[in-house]
Design an enzyme around this catalytic site. Structure first.
Site, PDB file in Angstrom:
ATOM      1  N   ASP A 183       8.305   3.264   0.698  1.00 47.57           N
ATOM      2  CA  ASP A 183       8.831   2.756  -0.587  1.00 47.57           C
ATOM      3  C   ASP A 183       9.551   3.839  -1.405  1.00 47.57           C
ATOM      4  OD1 ASP A 183       6.432   4.058  -1.151  1.00 47.57           O
ATOM      5  OD2 ASP A 183       5.480   2.365  -2.155  1.00 47.57           O
ATOM      6  N   ARG A 202      -2.680   8.584   8.299  1.00 47.10           N
ATOM      7  CA  ARG A 202      -3.931   8.025   7.786  1.00 47.10           C
ATOM      8  C   ARG A 202      -3.598   6.837   6.899  1.00 47.10           C
ATOM      9  NH1 ARG A 202      -3.138  12.631   4.283  1.00 47.10           N
ATOM     10  NH2 ARG A 202      -4.107  13.961   5.828  1.00 47.10           N
ATOM     11  N   SER A 237       4.591   1.560   3.625  1.00 45.91           N
ATOM     12  CA  SER A 237       4.317   2.599   2.632  1.00 45.91           C
ATOM     13  C   SER A 237       2.950   3.273   2.799  1.00 45.91           C
ATOM     14  CB  SER A 237       4.506   2.022   1.233  1.00 45.91           C
ATOM     15  OG  SER A 237       5.824   1.552   1.134  1.00 45.91           O
TER      16      SER A 237
HETATM   17  C1  GLC Z   1       0.399   5.819  -0.975  1.00 45.73           C
HETATM   18  C2  GLC Z   1       1.102   5.879   0.374  1.00 45.73           C
HETATM   19  C3  GLC Z   1       2.551   6.235   0.213  1.00 45.73           C
HETATM   20  C4  GLC Z   1       3.215   5.330  -0.794  1.00 45.73           C
HETATM   21  C5  GLC Z   1       2.450   5.316  -2.090  1.00 45.73           C
HETATM   22  C6  GLC Z   1       3.042   4.350  -3.104  1.00 45.73           C
HETATM   23  O1  GLC Z   1       0.370   7.101  -1.507  1.00 45.73           O
HETATM   24  O2  GLC Z   1       0.464   6.808   1.220  1.00 45.73           O
HETATM   25  O3  GLC Z   1       3.229   6.147   1.461  1.00 45.73           O
HETATM   26  O4  GLC Z   1       4.524   5.745  -1.010  1.00 45.73           O
HETATM   27  O5  GLC Z   1       1.103   4.955  -1.857  1.00 45.73           O
HETATM   28  O6  GLC Z   1       3.072   3.062  -2.635  1.00 45.73           O
END
Ligand code: GLC
Length: 498
Positions: free
Chosen positions: A231, A193, A178
């Protein structure tokens, strides 16, 4: 020795021994506290700083909607709008056994998911807490740890992994990673990133699926990495598996983000890839990045700017830093420290504990807001137990009101993001269900109600058509369903190279 900026301080003696000192400003026995009136005056100031009017929200929604569009036009935009190569919705008939590995913000989870079809499933899982060190150590080491956890899980739940390797058995796995990754196909993803405080070197700009595969091979883990997912995408798919009215998925946890389904003909940056115009593909918005770098649209207070500038990624994840669980406690802590500096709070008390960055957990805001006692005993407990600070009722009422302002702003900004997707997909008239997950959504009192109120402030009564609900576990179940959908898609020869 410089005079303390605050009502207390620490002196280190030449022997290395440290002394704490307290500064009293009057002769009274009791510690000096701010008066009820002073706290009420301060509260008014913070109310105007943290309150979002409906008009302001609508302006944010317009800018947000435009950012989503720009992200779909070409690669490398602030809100990257990542095509995930999850084509269309699950049928609900997906079945079989799949492994899911979930690398989120706080924990690592390995799951064995049995999909029975008809929206039914079973799940067995193990959770490992990630250490701060692992978040900042070399990236390959992190994936080695992931592979190690998967192997241990297989050995204790499914049989001897070495035997499986010998007999050529490979278990299909969905990897929920995530963090923003740009994907060329579903089992690939270059980390754009790190977010949520991670900074493992040698990972940004690399294909994390390849790094994980390398770790699996090196450790002889009998696993076939079928899909790399996020996620939010997992939540979108898992929610529709059980509630077909779901059109949008959102996560409000350590980070915040959303996913929804887009039609290929609406995604200019996928022109020429050979997908049919009316094919649908899930988009991982990575909306936490909205308004990053330029900071043109979101109302940031000086506390938000400090959070941003002292983070390991200044300028980035501008939207997320105003909303997500990783930052809300820190925002409130910075307000308190400011009032300590101004001599308003905790005069004569030793404040070093609350001066430690990130010492004020977002869970404290939830607890403060839900304190059921007139005396606000929960808040007394938090301040004495964790920070060794005495508080008066007027101060506690102020802290609670402050938590409410920060929590409410987070929910109302979240509503702006949802509204932008609703606009983009013209979902307002028919309405839709929004699958939501994450610690803020699940545990912060009144968060969902405030999102709904925000949607009505933006859309008027029609806002009632957009309803969030607690989603199924996207990172476990959703990831497994995506692995199942992908296997089937490739077996039937649909876009087999993606
Ligand atoms: C951050 C991550 C993203 C994820 C979110 C919630 O924003 O970059 O990929 O979905 O957190 O976990």
């Amino acid at each position: 020795m410089p005079a303390s900026r605050r009502g207390s301080g620490t002196i280190t003696l030449p022997t290395g021994v440290t002394l704490n000192y307290h500064t009293r400003t009057n002769e009274e026995e009791d510690l000096p506290h701010a008066t009820k009136k002073t706290m009420a005056d301060h509260l008014r100031k913070f109310e105007s700083l943290f309150t979002l009017t409906p008009q302001r929200m609508r302006m944010i929604v317009d800018a947000f909607t435009e950012s989503l569009e720009i992200g779909l036009e070409s690669s490398g935009q602030v809100v990257p709008m990542i095509p995930t190569f999850v084509f269309g919705w699950p049928s609900g008939h997906e079945s079989g056994e799949y492994l899911a590995l979930d690398l989120g913000g706080t924990n690592l989870r390995v799951c064995l998911v049995t999909l029975h079809g008809g929206g039914k499933f079973e799940i067995t899982q193990s959770k490992y807490r990630l250490t701060e060190e692992q978040k900042h150590d070399d990236g390959q080491k992190l994936f080695d740890f992931c592979a190690d956890c998967v192997k241990t899980f297989i050995n204790s739940n499914l049989g001897d992994s070495e035997e499986m390797i010998k007999s050529g058995v490979k278990l299909p796995l969905g990897f929920t990673f995530s963090y923003p990754c740009s994907q060329e196909r579903i089992d690939h993803g270059v980390l754009i990133r790190w977010t949520k405080g991670f900074s493992a070197p040698n990972t940004e700009g690399c294909d994390v699926a390849a790094m994980f595969r390398e770790a699996l091979e090196a450790q002889n883990v009998p696993v076939d990495l079928v899909a790399l997912t996020c996620d939010t995408t997992g939540t979108l798919i898992a929610s529709t598996y059980v509630n077909p009215k779901t059109k949008i998925a959102v996560i409000f946890g350590t980070g915040c983000n959303a996913a929804y389904m887009e039609t290929i003909k609406e995604i200019p940056k996928l022109k020429g890839c050979g997908f049919a115009d009316d094919t649908e593909i899930a988009i991982n918005c990575e909306w936490g990045a909205f308004d990053s770098f330029q900071h043109e649209h979101l109302p940031r207070t000086k506390y938000d700017i400090t959070v941003d500038e002292s983070s390991n990624k200044p300028g980035e994840q501008a939207f997320e830093k105003l909303i997500s669980g990783r930052y809300l406690g820190e925002i409130l802590r910075l307000v308190i420290c400011d009032l300590i500096d101004e001599g308003v709070l905790f005069l004569g008390q030793n404040t070093y504990k609350i001066e430690i960055p990130y010492s004020f957990d977002t869970a404290f805001l939830s607890l403060m807001e839900s304190d059921p006692t007139d005396e606000l005993l929960m808040i007394i407990g938090i301040f004495t137990h964790f920070f060794a600070l005495e508080t008066t009722l007027a101060e506690r009422q102020f802290f609670r009101a402050l938590a409410k302002l920060i929590g409410k702003r987070s929910a109302r900004l979240s509503a702006c993001g949802i509204a932008a997707i609703v606009n983009r997909k013209s979902l307002l008239e028919d309405g839709c269900s929004v699958g939501a997950d994450g610690s803020l959504y699940n545990k912060y009192p009144g968060f969902a109600d405030r999102v709904h109120e925000g949607l009505q402030d933006i859309f008027g009564d029609k806002g009632l058509n957009i309803v969030t609900h607690h989603a199924e576990d996207g990172s476990g179940i959703g990831s497994a369903i995506i692995a199942a959908m992908t296997k089937k898609r490739k077996e039937t020869g649909l876009y087999p190279n993606y």
